[in-house]
Design an enzyme around this catalytic site. Structure first.
Site, mmCIF file in Angstrom:
data_model
loop_
_atom_site.group_PDB
_atom_site.id
_atom_site.type_symbol
_atom_site.label_atom_id
_atom_site.label_comp_id
_atom_site.label_asym_id
_atom_site.label_seq_id
_atom_site.Cartn_x
_atom_site.Cartn_y
_atom_site.Cartn_z
ATOM 1 N N ASN A 72 0.961 -1.252 0.025
ATOM 2 C CA ASN A 72 0.040 -0.163 0.020
ATOM 3 C C ASN A 72 0.856 1.241 -0.001
ATOM 4 O O ASN A 72 1.950 1.308 0.666
ATOM 5 C CB ASN A 72 -1.207 -0.026 1.182
ATOM 6 C CG ASN A 72 -0.504 0.777 2.541
ATOM 7 O OD1 ASN A 72 -0.364 1.871 2.634
ATOM 8 N ND2 ASN A 72 0.052 -0.107 3.251
ATOM 9 N N ALA A 73 0.218 2.404 -0.536
ATOM 10 C CA ALA A 73 0.633 3.706 -0.660
ATOM 11 C C ALA A 73 -0.375 4.702 -0.389
ATOM 12 O O ALA A 73 -0.600 5.288 -1.357
ATOM 13 C CB ALA A 73 1.623 3.813 -1.725
ATOM 14 N N GLY A 75 -0.268 7.155 1.817
ATOM 15 C CA GLY A 75 0.310 8.283 1.877
ATOM 16 C C GLY A 75 -0.275 9.136 3.064
ATOM 17 O O GLY A 75 -0.241 10.549 2.892
ATOM 18 N N LEU A 76 -0.669 8.594 3.954
ATOM 19 C CA LEU A 76 -1.078 9.207 5.161
ATOM 20 C C LEU A 76 -2.231 10.232 5.197
ATOM 21 O O LEU A 76 -2.160 11.344 5.794
ATOM 22 C CB LEU A 76 0.303 9.852 5.744
ATOM 23 C CG LEU A 76 1.326 8.820 6.230
ATOM 24 C CD1 LEU A 76 2.366 9.490 6.853
ATOM 25 C CD2 LEU A 76 0.653 7.747 7.542
ATOM 26 N N CYS A 133 7.051 5.507 7.970
ATOM 27 C CA CYS A 133 6.158 5.275 6.717
ATOM 28 C C CYS A 133 6.850 5.489 5.529
ATOM 29 O O CYS A 133 7.536 6.414 5.231
ATOM 30 C CB CYS A 133 4.896 6.132 6.920
ATOM 31 S SG CYS A 133 3.989 6.174 5.461
#
Ligand SMILES: Cc1cc2nc3c(=O)[nH]c(=O)nc-3n(C[C@H](O)[C@H](O)[C@H](O)COP(=O)(O)OP(=O)(O)OC[C@H]3O[C@@H](n4cnc5c(N)ncnc54)[C@H](O)[C@@H]3O)c2cc1C
Ligand SMILES: Cc1cc2nc3c(=O)[nH]c(=O)nc-3n(C[C@H](O)[C@H](O)[C@H](O)COP(=O)(O)OP(=O)(O)OC[C@H]3O[C@@H](n4cnc5c(N)ncnc54)[C@H](O)[C@@H]3O)c2cc1C
Ligand SMILES: Cc1cc2nc3c(=O)[nH]c(=O)nc-3n(C[C@H](O)[C@H](O)[C@H](O)COP(=O)(O)O)c2cc1C
Ligand SMILES: Cc1cc2nc3c(=O)[nH]c(=O)nc-3n(C[C@H](O)[C@H](O)[C@H](O)COP(=O)(O)O)c2cc1C
Ligand code: FES
Ligand code: FES
Lengths: 306, 262, 306, 262
Positions: A72-73, A75-76, A133
């Site tokens: 997954n990404a 991206g917060l 992250c």
């Protein structure tokens, strides 16, 4: 008949009725799963990463399935500290479950500021500091890649909060020990590990990275044996408690983490395919303690026989 | 919303790659609204596999009907299910279409398997109107009878001309719009992103309301993971990032901030 | 009808008829699989790690199956350089396939000495320098954990051999770039990556580590997305060619590595469940090139579209 | 040695956890020698799963018989195989037992599924002798008829006394040895490590040759990975590390350097 084993732990001041929480980013802000999982049954709820301002995260696709897990990404993406306190915290506070907030920033100051703001409100039991992250260009992993930056960041955040401080370490290091020690020496109350492992998937037909962010983080059963090794190493390096995560899909992997030295565990990716995993894990740990005639889950922590 | 173990009642092939799966899922079937979806875990996949979302195609008593196209690993597993097999099923999820058309003529625009929620909608909506179904070839045109049997008018279009008009589904749509310039309409669309965008443009151009059901790859299905987002613009101009699984999958067509095709 | 695409590569002086070899330790010394796989069909055979003297390796159990792969701690059992040259090299020489020998030691001198000895004999096409084995107490990973020790080791070995030198890098680093650059600057002709990821499995009933060595290395499909990321990163950092490995189970993963920047690939753990994997990979790459109208596999290397 | 796709002919339950799987594998069946094994990949497992080794229990024409005990994930998958299913099968692997007993009385000692290669041996060896079968309970005592039908004498022992003598299989063995002090014997054993070790001790004490088939968890099955090693001592005293899959699984009992029980 013997009494039920004691599942409760005091994790650096966070009183958890059992040693099981959820991994940040895999359980939203609690509310999203509340109709499927009674939040009050959990040891704690750990929410998605929060920075100072709202943050949009990465473009889509943000995930791809791979053997034994996913990359997954996200991206917060998040509502920022004000949005979190306004829109999500009240609901969680009402449940009474301890809330651990995962925080991040693109500078030491931002981390410290987020920590300070969350320390002023009621209902936050602890702060998990995401320094690992892999999915944002600045912040996250860039702070976690060197024990010195870890120490500096933890020290800076420490000055602004009395809440239990739980740095979340990256798995892609030659040895976790200097990182764990740096964090502990700088004032961390506990450690979380592991975050996802940096990974990439390329579509061989288009020859493009599948994720819009190009790279992402691997989670799920695939990473569990890697996480056990890191938890074991870290547990030997520091005395502060460890929250372990990475590939838990049932009680077995959670128990393995506890034996390796974790005081608590977090269920992540498995919730997506079975939201009931976290409850199965709690029940399974209890059944294991009964079967092995242990009176408290604390006996299990670090009980590996070498 | 329920997370249950569902049992397969039957399964049949509709055309080339399309099948209809009938499952026993009382709680979900009874609660289902058109436009909502279910999130299922096929037991044949390893436990680590992610779930897959499918629109509810029909709900009758205890039975839930799904209509799916085989496109990859998960749907191939679905193919193998036989009567009596069980799997985990979460639903009904998402918000669904509004059922009140406010006196406007409902125009349903479907692409491929996007016809599934629209067939369900046509069975629950009191009004009657027009259905436009598009696909690559005749094999992608499904459920025509579902609509005609209920008094809906159906027009079709295929890219290869093997069924209906030769072209995109917007071709019969534009024809209808040209022929009925004054008819107040409301659009309901489900299909590929580009098609939804085209329908949204048509709706805007005739100042009609429209509803689109977005299809984004999903992970959690409940709004927790943020894998399925879509940028939206509120009537007041403020933009926000919607989760298709939780805030949708049905959105007002005018509020979607359409992404450029890559 | 068009001509068949050209699969041949010149990998830092090693002429390979196709870009596919086998991963060290998963194909013995070639002989063991020779009745199932025609060795002459391979681009090269990479043999199990060799040190100066015979080495017994670790106690049993040496492996355990996990989701998406296995964890092993063989511990580099081997016949030593003399035993290898006497007992295994003649057979390989006879096949005419390029032979890459994986070497290790517990000191810089030992690595250099093994390299020197292998440079004196005929039939060795290149040396893969294992500085990343997680399964021996001394040697292996202890040299690979810091770019400076990598540079020193590669430079020391470089002085004693003219054979193509291919350091094999560890995956558990914050960034592969300084390691790749250090190796290239010190005289490496190519790079191999990745080795297994350090991992551990604990039997929750006995509470003992499953492996006699306690820890081991994770291999198999589980690690493939991690390897792709590292190969991509390394390919951007250095100009020397890369041999990529980690979780190849068919042509798709091999092609993904080539697109990410690898010049060659190695099939590892997959051979255990399907010895024909390496042949399937070669055929699959050729079919892909035909389908995508490429005339040479070299067009594929680094062709990722960003 | 062959790596083929084998087809299941049939499968039957022998007792509680033990089943017999009959497969069509002509090339392997025709080459099979007693003591050799096959290495199989059950298709139900993900492609990443390792193979599992099983002794050849019988080989008749094109058919290969395996006898297995369900103990974990792989053997559970075997349970699900039905006639017509296929899976990858490599074999025959390893060295097998010597068939010439040199005039000595063959004494076969089996523990649990270790009886499989010994039953095959008893069908191919010209001599006749004694078979000792041990197990935890009566359900672990298998293949008695295979031996008696061919004129072998069978004695059994179970830990719970539910069949034969009450104790380890070494109990009837020691009784026989005591009753036949001068009988020249040769031992063939397959079963748990401790049992093999005990048989090796008995063989040494009566100065008789013995052959043990070792059971070590395997990965490659062909000698390449070094997962299945066992330290050995040559008659000249030199020790070496054998690969059970390639150099064995059958070894001279006197040459095994037995490990201490943990
Ligand atoms: C709300 C909703 C309702 C739906 N209703 C229906 C329905 O009624 N009928 C129906 O047939 N289908 C429906 N779908 C689509 C359906 O969910 C997919 O076809 C299904 O998940 C495919 O699973 P698979 O394992 O067979 O394919 P996969 O192998 O997972 O993938 C199929 C294709 O999607 C691509 N892909 C995979 N993951 C991603 C990602 N993260 N981002 C971008 N692309 C990706 C793959 O490259 C491949 O081309 C619906 C989807 C949504 C979101
Ligand atoms: C030469 C040979 C011949 C054999 N013949 C037969 C036969 O004829 N019939 C028969 O039933 N079985 C036979 N076996 C044993 C058989 O291979 C195993 O029972 C089978 O592999 C178990 O697979 P599983 O997936 O069901 O169990 P698994 O789940 O893999 O494991 C079963 C048990 O073994 C343990 N284990 C798993 N891996 C290891 C390891 N690497 N090291 C130590 N312990 C481990 C597990 O903890 C568990 O207790 C033979 C083995 C060998 C080596
Ligand atoms: C979709 C997704 C989102 C995540 N978001 C965060 C996050 O916001 N902050 C964080 O520290 N970790 C985040 N993680 C990492 C998880 O908390 C966890 O460390 C990791 O997934 C390993 O656990 P698992 O294998 O059980 O999923 C995320 C993981 C996933 C899969
Ligand atoms: C059983 C086994 C033995 C290995 N032995 C060696 C070795 O001797 N030297 C080495 O450099 N790598 C060794 N490796 C690592 C592999 O060469 C390879 O780098 C790794 O397994 C990743 O590839 P894979 O996922 O395709 O197996 C070994 C791996 C396995 C599984
Ligand atoms: S799929 Fe997780 S938020 Fe929509
Ligand atoms: S199983 Fe690989 S050497 Fe025996």
């Amino acid at each position: 008949m013997s009494a039920r084993p004691d599942l409760a732990i005091d994790l650096a001041g966070i009183r958890m009725k059992n040693p099981v929480t959820v991994a940040s980013g895999t359980f939203g802000y609690g509310k999203e799963y509340a109709h499927l999982v009674d939040l009050r049954a959990l040891g704690a709820v750990t929410v998605k990463g929060i920075r100072l301002q709202p943050w949009e995260g990465n473009a889509l696709p943000r995930h791809v399935e791979v053997p034994g897990g996913m990359v997954n990404a996200i991206g917060l993406q998040g509502p920022g500290v004000v949005g979190f306190i306004r829109d999500y915290l009240p609901f969680l506070r009402e449940t009474g479950v301890p809330v651990i907030v995962n925080i991040w920033g693109t500078s030491q100051d931002e981390y410290a500021e987020v920590a300070a703001r969350l320390s002023d409100v009621e209902g936050v039991a602890g702060l998990e500091v995401n320094i690992s992250c892999p999915n944002v260009k600045e912040g996250g992993a860039s702070f976690g890649a060197d024990p010195r930056t870890v120490a500096a960041l933890v020290a800076a955040v420490r000055q602004r909060t009395r809440l239990p401080l739980i740095p979340k370490l990256a798995p892609n290091v030659p040895s976790i020990k200097p990182f764990a020690q740096a964090a502990a020496d700088a004032g961390a109350d506990a450690l979380s590990l592991i975050n996802t492992i940096p990974a990439m998937v390329i579509d061989i037909e288009t020859r493009r990275p599948v994720l819009a962010n190009q790279v992402g983080g691997l989670s799920g059963p695939a990473i569990h044996p890697v996480a056990v090794k890191l938890v074991w190493d870290a547990a030997q390096a520091v005395r502060i408690p460890i929250i372990a995560m990475g590939g838990i899909s049932g009680p077995e992997q959670a128990i393995e983490f506890l034996i390796a030295g974790a005081a608590a565990v977090a269920v992540g990716t498995a919730t997506f395919s079975d939201p009931g995993t976290v409850l199965r894990v709690i029940a399974g740990i209890e059944a294991y303690l009964v079967r092995h005639r242990m009176t408290s889950v604390r006996e299990l922590t670090g009980s590996v026989r070498i | 919303m329920h997370d249950i173990v569902a049992k397969v009642r039957s399964q049949e092939t509709l055309s080339a790659d399309y099948r209809c799966l009938v499952i026993e899922a009382p709680a979900i079937a009874r609660a289902a609204q058109p436009g909502q979806f279910v999130h299922l875990r096929v037991s044949g996949l390893e436990t680590s596999a992610l779930r897959r979302p499918f629109s509810i195609y029909r709900a009758e008593g205890d039975l839930l009907f799904l209509l799916y196209k085989t496109v990859g690993r998960g749907t191939e597993q679905l193919n193998r299910l036989r009567a009596g097999d069980t799997f985990a099923l979460m639903g009904p999820l998402g918000n669904g279409f509004p059922l009140d058309t406010g006196g406007r003529t409902p125009i349903l625009v479907a692409g491929g398997y996007g016809v599934a929620p629209l067939a369900f909608l046509a069975s629950r909506i009191p009004a009657r109107g027009l259905v436009l179904i598009g696909g690559r070839t005749a094999a992608d045109i499904l459920c025509e009878d579902d609509f005609t049997a209920r008094g809906w008018e159906v027009r079709t279009a295929t890219l290869d001309g093997s069924r209906g008009e030769n072209g995109l589904v917007t071709l019969p749509l534009d024809n209808w719009l040209a022929a009925h310039p004054a008819s107040p309409a409301v659009f309901f669309a489900c299909g590929p992103y580009g098609m939804l965008r085209a329908v949204a443009e048509r709706a805007a151009s005739v100042l009609a309301p429209g509803w689109v059901s977005l299809d984004k790859h999903m992970v959690c299905g409940v709004g927790a993971c943020l894998a399925c987002v879509q940028r939206m613009r509120r009537p007041d101009g403020a933009t926000w990032i919607a989760r298709v699984c939780r805030d949708g999958p049905v959105f007002p067509a005018a509020e979607v901030v359409w992404e450029e095709p890559k």
